[in-house]
Design a protein around this motif. Structure first.
Motif, PDB file in Angstrom:
ATOM      1  N   ASN A   1     -10.238   0.160  -3.022  1.00 13.76           N
ATOM      2  CA  ASN A   1      -9.509  -1.079  -3.441  1.00 13.76           C
ATOM      3  C   ASN A   1      -8.220  -1.214  -2.594  1.00 13.76           C
ATOM      4  OD1 ASN A   1     -11.544  -1.775  -4.945  1.00 13.76           O
ATOM      5  ND2 ASN A   1     -10.801  -0.789  -6.829  1.00 13.76           N
ATOM      6  N   THR A   2      -7.303  -0.293  -2.505  1.00 12.52           N
ATOM      7  CA  THR A   2      -6.110  -0.209  -1.789  1.00 12.52           C
ATOM      8  C   THR A   2      -6.305  -0.682  -0.323  1.00 12.52           C
ATOM      9  OG1 THR A   2      -5.354   1.420  -3.160  1.00 12.52           O
ATOM     10  CG2 THR A   2      -4.042   1.089  -1.082  1.00 12.52           C
TER      11      THR A   2
ATOM     12  N   GLN B   1      -7.065  -4.290  -0.181  1.00 11.00           N
ATOM     13  CA  GLN B   1      -5.781  -5.099  -0.447  1.00 11.00           C
ATOM     14  C   GLN B   1      -4.711  -5.109   0.595  1.00 11.00           C
ATOM     15  OE1 GLN B   1      -4.335  -3.700  -4.121  1.00 11.00           O
ATOM     16  NE2 GLN B   1      -6.053  -4.382  -5.397  1.00 11.00           N
TER      17      GLN B   1
ATOM     18  N   ASN C   1     -11.333  -9.790   1.018  1.00 11.35           N
ATOM     19  CA  ASN C   1     -12.158  -9.985  -0.045  1.00 11.35           C
ATOM     20  C   ASN C   1     -13.663  -9.481   0.091  1.00 11.35           C
ATOM     21  OD1 ASN C   1     -13.305 -10.619  -2.628  1.00 11.35           O
ATOM     22  ND2 ASN C   1     -12.544 -12.937  -2.206  1.00 11.35           N
TER      23      ASN C   1
END
Length: 507
Positions: free
Chosen positions: A347-348, A351, A356
């Motif tokens: 997820n890092t 981001q 997305n």
């Protein structure tokens, strides 16, 4: 009165009884052309062919000598037996009485010379290897009985079997239970262990190459009737792929068995060898389910029952693990947390690069081919983490089991259930795209480095199978090599993710 005796009185016999009366047997014709069964039983044979009355009554096998067979008298037979005691008489083959063949037997002159080293390899497989290829008793019997039978029916399978046997002998040659593969083949090198190892190594590679060639040919012409043999070849190839990592370990002893890779780097070529075989099993699944190999396809714990027992972090020590090796306990306490850390890092990355993952962009949405490549790689990595979680949770589910009634140690008892959970099948579950994302050397970036980290977490599962010879002692080294590569990348964000695999590989 007449002086002549009457004819009646002259004909009267002496009425005094004999002193020593003798019993006389009624004469009969001795059966000299009876069946062999009656001769063995020492009973009279009525010589009715093809089945005499005595054998028919007793429901016994009945066979007769050829009609033109010369029957030797008893005295001559005794003379022949006495002559056989003569030491100087040449040895003769056994005189077996068998029915004559309707057609003359074909004698093959192909490959008449026995290859003693290969016979030694086959013996080694039957004695030392077949019983150690699996932990579950039923699957162990497949390796001991069915696979050797299939290999005797297809030459390319025999080559693959001998290559696997040679790998075991080469890896275990320092063990007291194994011997040299090919003793006394060359007196000039018998006292040179390194030369012997190289000689055996090339014999193994030759068998494996021939086996792969035959396997590829059979795969290209696969039918339902050959599916069983091809599946058997797949099992042998996968086992060899795992065991090949142990051969590579000989490089640590100065033997130089690196197969072209650089020392100290993770080796992923074996994954390419394993990949692709699962698709064949899926295509011929119905046929294989009724084949001689059907038992090896039954994995009773390969399911998602673990979802009924969600793991917590840290996971408590389950009662079954009491008395288990410390590595099992460390895994139970850290597995769930590691899955969470890997997902958080993924997820890092998304981001940091403004990606997305829920979108399905067009090829030019991000304006950069590199960005699109990163997106595809992240998708593969997240999907691979899903597969990793499934395997980890199956293991934790097995740890929850009550102690079984097997007559084995706690360690082997747990490993048998882990084998039944099919956690060793993970190389078939990860995608080819993920494997291709792994590049050796310092040219890899953080994304490729993350793929290596995920792979190291898969290797942790294999550390739990120390009683399978083709896995023992191999993957601690591969985890260390992966750690060295991550260190060379110089990205501090990846280093914390390697702490747990490195802790798990320690004894």
């Amino acid at each position: 009165m007449s002086n002549t005796r009457s004819s009646t009185g002259a004909s009267l016999p002496d009425v005094s009884p004999p002193r020593n009366p003798k019993r006389r047997r009624a004469r009969h014709n001795k059966s000299r052309k009876g069946c062999y069964t009656c001769k063995i039983r020492r009973v009279k044979c009525d010589e009715v062919r093809p089945v005499c009355g005595a054998c028919s009554f007793r429901d016994e096998p009945c066979s007769f000598p050829p009609l033109d067979e010369h029957v030797m008298p008893t005295s001559a037979g005794r003379a022949r037996r006495l002559a056989s005691n003569n030491v100087g008489q040449p040895l003769r083959p056994l005189d077996l009485h068998i029915p004559p063949l309707s057609e003359p037997a074909e004698v093959s002159h192909h490959n008449e010379r026995l290859d003693m080293p290969d016979m030694s390899l086959l013996t080694h497989f039957m004695v030392h290897v077949s019983g150690r290829m699996a932990l579950h008793p039923e699957r162990k019997l497949i390796w001991q009985r069915v696979i050797p039978t299939l290999a005797a029916e297809e030459e390319y399978l025999m080559h693959l079997l001998l290559a696997l046997a040679g790998t075991h002998a080469l890896c275990e040659e320092d063990s007291p239970e194994t011997n040299s593969l090919n003793p006394n083949i060359d007196p000039n090198i018998d006292n040179n262990p390194e030369a012997n190892s190289f000689r055996d190594y090339y014999r193994i590679l030759d068998h494996h190459q021939k086996g792969l060639e035959g396997f590829r040919h059979a795969l290209s012409e696969a039918t339902a009737s050959t599916a069983e043999y091809i599946f058997c070849g797949s099992l042998l190839i996968v086992a060899f792929a795992f065991a090949s990592l142990r051969i590579r370990a000989l490089g640590d002893k100065g033997m130089g068995f690196h197969n072209g890779d650089s020392a100290g780097e993770p080796w992923i070529d074996w994954l390419h060898l394993v990949r692709g075989l699962g698709a064949f099993v899926g295509e011929h699944y119905a046929v294989l389910r009724i084949s001689r190999l059907r038992t090896i396809m039954n994995y009773s714990h390969a399911n998602e029952h673990w979802k009924d027992f969600p793991a917590t972090s840290p996971t408590p020590v389950f009662p079954r693990l009491q008395g288990a090796p410390p590595r099992f306990i460390r895994f139970s306490q850290g597995a769930a947390q590691q899955i969470s850390l890997l997902r958080a890092f993924a997820n890092t990355l998304t981001q940091d690069h403004g990606i997305n993952m829920e979108d399905t962009p067009s090829p030019d949405s991000y304006g950069s081919p590199d960005t699109q490549t990163i997106l595809e790689l992240l998708r593969e990595q997240i999907s691979t983490i899903d597969r990793l979680e499934d395997m980890y949770m199956r293991i934790l589910y097995v740890f929850r089991f009550a102690t079984s009634e097997r007559d084995s140690t706690v360690s082997i008892d747990i490993q048998t259930d882990l084998e039944d959970a099919a956690v060793l099948s993970w190389p078939h579950l990860i995608s080819q795209s993920f494997i291709l994302s792994i590049q050796q050397g310092q040219d890899a970036g953080i994304f490729e480095g993350f793929s290596y980290v995920i792979l190291a977490h898969f290797y942790v599962m294999l550390l739990l199978f120390e009683d399978l010879w083709y896995l023992r002692g191999t993957f601690p080294r591969e985890i260390r090599n992966t750690h060295m590569l991550v260190v060379k990348l110089g990205d501090g964000a990846l280093m914390p993710l390697m702490q747990w695999p490195m802790a798990m590989q320690e004894e």
